[in-house]
Structure formats: C-alpha cells, structure tokens
Write a protein that holds these residues in place. Structure first.
Motif, short mmCIF file in Angstrom:
data_model
loop_
_atom_site.label_atom_id
_atom_site.label_comp_id
_atom_site.label_asym_id
_atom_site.label_seq_id
_atom_site.Cartn_x
_atom_site.Cartn_y
_atom_site.Cartn_z
N GLU A 53 -100.76 46.00 -35.72
CA GLU A 53 -100.39 46.93 -34.65
C GLU A 53 -100.81 48.35 -35.01
O GLU A 53 -101.35 49.09 -34.16
N ASP A 57 -104.67 50.53 -33.68
CA ASP A 57 -104.40 51.68 -32.80
C ASP A 57 -105.02 52.90 -33.46
O ASP A 57 -104.62 53.30 -34.56
N PRO A 120 -104.25 46.41 -24.56
CA PRO A 120 -105.12 45.92 -25.62
C PRO A 120 -106.11 44.88 -25.12
O PRO A 120 -107.09 44.58 -25.80
N THR A 198 -97.69 46.83 -28.70
CA THR A 198 -98.39 45.56 -28.88
C THR A 198 -97.39 44.45 -29.16
O THR A 198 -96.47 44.61 -29.96
#
Length: 382
Positions: A53, A57, A120, A198
């Motif tokens: 996660e 990012d 995503p 996420t």
C-alpha cells in the motif's frame, strides 16, 4: 511493524512499481490466511499488504524514503488514521489536521477528489523505455531507415497480462466488492470526511486468485526481443533522441503502452569533423601549390569537388565552401564545409629539387649551409 517495507516484500529501494506488485503477489500467495498453513500467516499478510500500500503510492513512498520506517509510522499515528496514510498533509510531512486524512483529504473532498482519490484500477500508461543506436556520418547526412532489435517487457501471451492462467479460480474481493479500495467515513472538526484506501485483502486488484501464471510469475509481463524499424532524419546530431510512440512498456488496466526513446550516437569520420551543421576538413597541399596557387580536389559528403587554392596561401589558412556541410534538421539548406590547408614538407628531395630550393633560398638572401641540414631548416620554416 518494525520491518522495513522493502525487506518485507524482498525488493530493492529502487524497485519499480511493477517489481513491487509482482513481489506482493508472490508473498500474498504464500501468506494469505485462506491458503497458508504458517502460524503467523495473518500477521505476515498484514505486513505485506501494508508494504504494498505504501510503496505503490507515489506520495507515501516519497515520504517513507524521506523519513525512514520508524518516523513514517510515527507520523501516521499522529495523523490518527490507523495506518491509512493520513497525517502527511502538513508541513514537513508530519500532518496538519489531526484525525482522518489531514488537509489533503479535505481538498480532495471539496475540490473534485470526491474523497476517493485515484482508483488503483484506473488505466495507466506504460513506462517509457530507452535504448541507443550508433550510425555513420553518411547516415546522418542522407537520412536512413534503420532496423534494430530491442529487449523489452511485453504483455504475457499466456495470461494476456492478467497474471493468472485461464483455469485459475478468480473471485471478486468480498472486502472491497471488486473496487480495489475501501472507503472510510470519519468525523473531524471540519465535519465528516470520506477517505478511500487500498484494499488490504486484494492489494488493490479487486480480485483474489488461487494461482499465478507460471510464464510471467503473476506479473502480467514477460521480456522478449522485438524487431523494429525507425526513420532517422537527415541532419540529426550526435546525442539527439528519437521517440517511437507506443513502443515502450505495456500499460496497466487497458492503458496505452509507453514510448521508446532512442539516443543517437554518430561515429567519428576519417575525413570530416562535424561542428553543428558545418563540416571541417584538413587538406594537405604541397609547397609549390601554396606558393603559385592550384586547383585541387577536396572530398565532400556528395563526392569530390574542385577548389581553387589562391597564390601565396599560408599553411593553416581556412576557406569556406558554402552549402557543402550537413543538412539542417527540420530546416532548409545545408551548413558549410571549412577547408583548412596544411602545407606538407616532403620527406626527401632529389638532387634537382634540392638545387632548386637552394637557389630559391639564395635568391631570397638566405645563407644556405647544406651540410648543417638545409632541408631540416626548410621543414621548420613551415
């Protein structure tokens, strides 16, 4: 969690997003609580979910690399988002608004973000790739079509980029309902703020599979050699870059391919030195040609041309032949050819040549001592 996120996934700090996702899939298949018999499977699964996660990012990864593991976790705790990535909206990366999401989520809420951020699973363009190509000066002068090969990532032919074989069991993630994100609504001093993160269960894929593609190891891409053709324009210079659109790495989730960048290297030439759009050439001439003048031939990129050397030309003089240089890239006409003449002293003289040079020197009032190297003195004079 005390383990470094890169170590959790088993990747280097300069790993690409694709490398991180591939490592995540392998670890998830190993430690998913539904399939793993490891006693600490659930805890390990949470760690790799958290690592993926953060490292996929861009903003979080930059903060993580800047702060380090411990300070990053402390900053998240100060943000009060229980590891959801908040607390980084303020100055210095430590968050401005306590509670859910900080100011970044408030801006998303009120200025078009909708509190959900970017999905995503959105289509994303593939990476640009770079290679190099060496060409001759003649190719740069005329322009040429070059065939070349490049090894690049391509969509896996066996799974069509999905990362799992056709016979695999695919389930919609029950935690995010296939969205790849889960939404949390939290109360803040500014009111209710909605924030999307996420999904931990599927890692943002929206799906859970029980088997990876053996060809690409779940990455969805394989490396293969491609044969391509590129048009090299006339006038291109050393160090310039050609761009072949959509010949780079494949995109994700239906996104377009990236581009292929080709850095051009021009090999040196035995006759010419390039100076922008101009060419330079050193031309040897004899002593009589320099004194009396002569019509000589000099090479150009289009073949030999005649050139008049005027009387009393000095060694090192430079003359310009207009329009005999390189073509101007995306322009009209050509540069020029600069010819620098160099008077060449012969290595040896016969008797007649020696007598003539002695007479020439005496006529000019020079004292000639042949025994002490008259010929060497003549050479030094040039």
């Amino acid at each position: 969690m005390s383990e470094d996120f890169y170590e959790v996934l088993g990747v280097s700090k300069d790993a690409s997003e694709d490398d991180i996702k591939s490592a995540y899939r392998k670890k998830a298949a190993q430690y998913h609580p539904d399939v793993s018999d490891e006693p600490d499977a659930e805890e390990q699964f949470k760690k790799i979910q958290k690592a993926k996660e953060v490292l996929t990012d861009e903003e979080k990864r930059q903060a993580y690399d800047r702060l380090g593991h411990e300070r990053f976790e402390q900053a998240e705790k100060r943000g009060g988002t229980n590891g959801a990535g908040g607390g980084f909206g303020g100055a210095g990366g430590f968050g401005g608004a306590s509670g859910a999401g900080g100011f970044e989520d408030l801006f998303n809420q009120f200025f078009g973000g909708g509190g959900g951020g970017r999905s995503p699973n959105r289509p994303r363009q593939g990476r640009d790739l770079r290679t190099s190509m060496s060409i001759d000066l003649e190719d740069a002068y005329e322009g040429v079509t070059k065939q070349f090969s490049v090894t690049r990532p391509e969509t896996c032919p066996d799974c069509d980029g999905k990362g799992y074989p056709p016979e695999a069991t695919v389930q919609t993630c029950p935690e995010c309902n296939g969205q790849g994100q889960v939404t949390q609504v939290q109360q803040t001093p500014f009111g209710r703020v909605q924030q999307s993160t996420t999904c931990r269960r599927c890692g943002g894929d929206g799906e859970i599979v029980d088997e990876q593609c053996s060809t690409c190891s779940g990455q969805g891409q394989v490396r293969s050699e491609a044969s391509l053709s590129v048009e090299v324009p006339a006038g291109i210079r050393d160090g310039q870059t050609l761009r072949m659109e959509r010949e780079g790495a494949p995109g994700e989730n239906g996104g377009p391919n990236g581009d292929l960048l080709i850095d051009i290297e021009i090999r040196g030439h035995e006759d010419f030195e390039r100076d922008g759009d101009d060419l330079r050439y050193d031309c040897p001439i004899s002593f009589p040609q320099a004194v009396f003048g002569a019509t000589i031939e000099v090479p150009t990129m289009d073949g030999k041309v005649e050139f008049d050397v005027p009387e009393a030309t000095q060694s090192g003089e430079t003359f310009r032949l207009r329009g005999k240089g390189m073509p101007r890239l995306r322009g009209r006409g050509h540069g020029d050819l600069y010819v620098t003449v160099q008077v060449v002293t012969p290595d040896s003289l016969n008797d007649d040549q020696r007598d003539a040079l002695e007479a020439f020197a005496e006529a000019g009032g020079e004292e000639v001592d042949v025994s002490e190297g008259f010929f060497d003195k003549i050479k030094k004079s040039f």
